[in-house]
Design a protein around this motif. Structure first.
Motif, PDB file in Angstrom:
ATOM      1  N   ALA A  23       0.638  -0.667  -0.348  1.00 24.41           N
ATOM      2  CA  ALA A  23      -0.231  -0.244  -0.245  1.00 24.41           C
ATOM      3  C   ALA A  23       1.238   1.203   0.138  1.00 24.41           C
ATOM      4  N   GLU A  26       2.332   1.762  -3.631  1.00 25.46           N
ATOM      5  CA  GLU A  26       1.410   2.453  -4.249  1.00 25.46           C
ATOM      6  C   GLU A  26       0.783   3.902  -4.231  1.00 25.46           C
ATOM      7  N   ALA A  27       0.691   4.295  -2.909  1.00 25.97           N
ATOM      8  CA  ALA A  27       0.847   5.783  -2.539  1.00 25.97           C
ATOM      9  C   ALA A  27       1.775   6.814  -2.993  1.00 25.97           C
ATOM     10  N   ARG A  48       3.443  -7.212  -8.294  1.00 20.08           N
ATOM     11  CA  ARG A  48       3.335  -6.173  -7.648  1.00 20.08           C
ATOM     12  C   ARG A  48       4.057  -4.502  -8.215  1.00 20.08           C
ATOM     13  N   THR A 191      -4.514  -7.141   7.500  1.00 22.49           N
ATOM     14  CA  THR A 191      -2.918  -7.839   6.932  1.00 22.49           C
ATOM     15  C   THR A 191      -2.849  -9.375   7.095  1.00 22.49           C
ATOM     16  N   GLU A 227      -7.266  -0.383   8.081  1.00 23.65           N
ATOM     17  CA  GLU A 227      -6.751  -0.635   6.121  1.00 23.65           C
ATOM     18  C   GLU A 227      -5.033  -0.397   5.739  1.00 23.65           C
ATOM     19  N   PRO A 228      -4.628  -1.568   5.240  1.00 26.67           N
ATOM     20  CA  PRO A 228      -3.810  -1.075   4.970  1.00 26.67           C
ATOM     21  C   PRO A 228      -3.445   0.494   4.025  1.00 26.67           C
ATOM     22  N   SER A 229      -4.272   0.589   3.276  1.00 21.13           N
ATOM     23  CA  SER A 229      -3.988   2.405   2.802  1.00 21.13           C
ATOM     24  C   SER A 229      -4.104   3.782   3.688  1.00 21.13           C
ATOM     25  N   ALA A 232      -0.389   4.062   4.492  1.00 17.60           N
ATOM     26  CA  ALA A 232       0.114   4.195   3.698  1.00 17.60           C
ATOM     27  C   ALA A 232      -0.091   5.745   3.901  1.00 17.60           C
ATOM     28  N   ASP A 233      -1.263   6.090   3.708  1.00 21.81           N
ATOM     29  CA  ASP A 233      -1.760   7.653   4.070  1.00 21.81           C
ATOM     30  C   ASP A 233      -0.633   8.620   4.351  1.00 21.81           C
TER      31      ASP A 233
END
Length: 259
Positions: A23, A26-27, A48, A191, A227-229, A232-233
């Motif tokens: 995550a 991707e961010a 990935r 996760t 959430e993993p996102s 990541a944020d």
């Protein structure tokens, strides 16, 4: 500001093939950073990279981050591909649950190596390039276990407290060098680590996996897992050029579990 505010930066992420590391990758890719992804799982890394190459340039390195020689090779390869690393995310980690008196020296040493020594090794390799550039972002993925104590994971808690201590020490040492050092401390996050923990709790207590998961969620005021996102944020925010005054912090991303 452009959404690709990390254009021209080179980010290296450990444990990048899945979960929180994926995550974060991707961010940072969406923000324009070139990526070096490090993991022990070559196939997962390739999968990935296939996804991320539509967003940015990606370099892959299979390495055990507890091995000093392997870490050195990974950073040399990263620099050859995209230049010095200017953003380092120390995300690789592992947890295993045992009562303290069943935590033998082998497990203790292994968890400190994966969670803490790997952070030292990677930071040691990344820092010279950041000092030369006069700019850098180091983000260590610790845990709420680095802020408080949990039963049956003493080695994990000790290692993550060590990550937070290292973060604070380096932040003071580098504060006038244009380099920030911060930690994000996820709580119970959706996760594989948590899914495995739920299975372990269910077996140990005779509960169903649903009941074991509900017991974890009960401790989170938000009422759900992170959430993993969302982790990541928080990492992405710390990597912004405008976040230069955020330094030496251990930020809980835990739905209010730790305050």
């Amino acid at each position: 500001m452009s959404e690709r505010f990390l254009e021209g930066q080179h980010a290296l992420i450990t444990g990048a093939s899945r979960g929180i590391g994926a995550a974060i990758a991707e961010a940072l890719a969406r923000a324009g950073a070139r990526l070096t992804l490090v993991s022990r799982n070559q196939q997962a890394l390739r999968e990935r990279a296939t996804h991320l190459k539509a967003l940015t340039d990606v370099h892959l390195k299979v390495a055990d981050v507890t091995d000093p020689a392997a870490v050195d090779r990974a950073f040399r390869g990263a620099a050859a591909a995209f230049g010095p690393v200017t953003i380092l995310v120390n995300n690789a980690g592992q947890v295993e649950s045992r009562p303290f008196l069943k935590t033998d020296l082998q497990l203790w040493t292994h968890l400190l190596a994966v969670n803490l020594t790997s952070t030292y090794l990677c930071t040691r390799c990344a820092l010279p390039g950041m000092l030369t550039a006069g700019w850098g972002r180091i983000v260590n993925v610790a845990s709420t276990a680095g802020l408080t104590g949990y039963p049956y994971v003493s080695a994990y808690c000790a290692s993550k407290h060590g990550v937070v201590g290292l973060t604070r020490s380096l932040a003071r040492e580098l504060a006038r060098k244009g380099i920030t050092v911060n930690a994000v401390c996820p709580g119970y996050t959706e996760t594989d680590l948590i899914r495995n923990a739920v299975q372990t709790i269910a077996v140990a207590t005779g509960r169903t996996e649903g009941e074991a998961r509900a017991e974890l969620v009960k401790s989170i005021p938000l009422g759900r897992l992170v959430e993993p996102s969302e982790v990541a944020d928080a990492v992405l925010w710390l990597c912004r050029p405008e976040s230069a005054a955020i330094n030496g912090q251990a930020i809980a991303v835990a739905g209010g579990e730790v305050m």
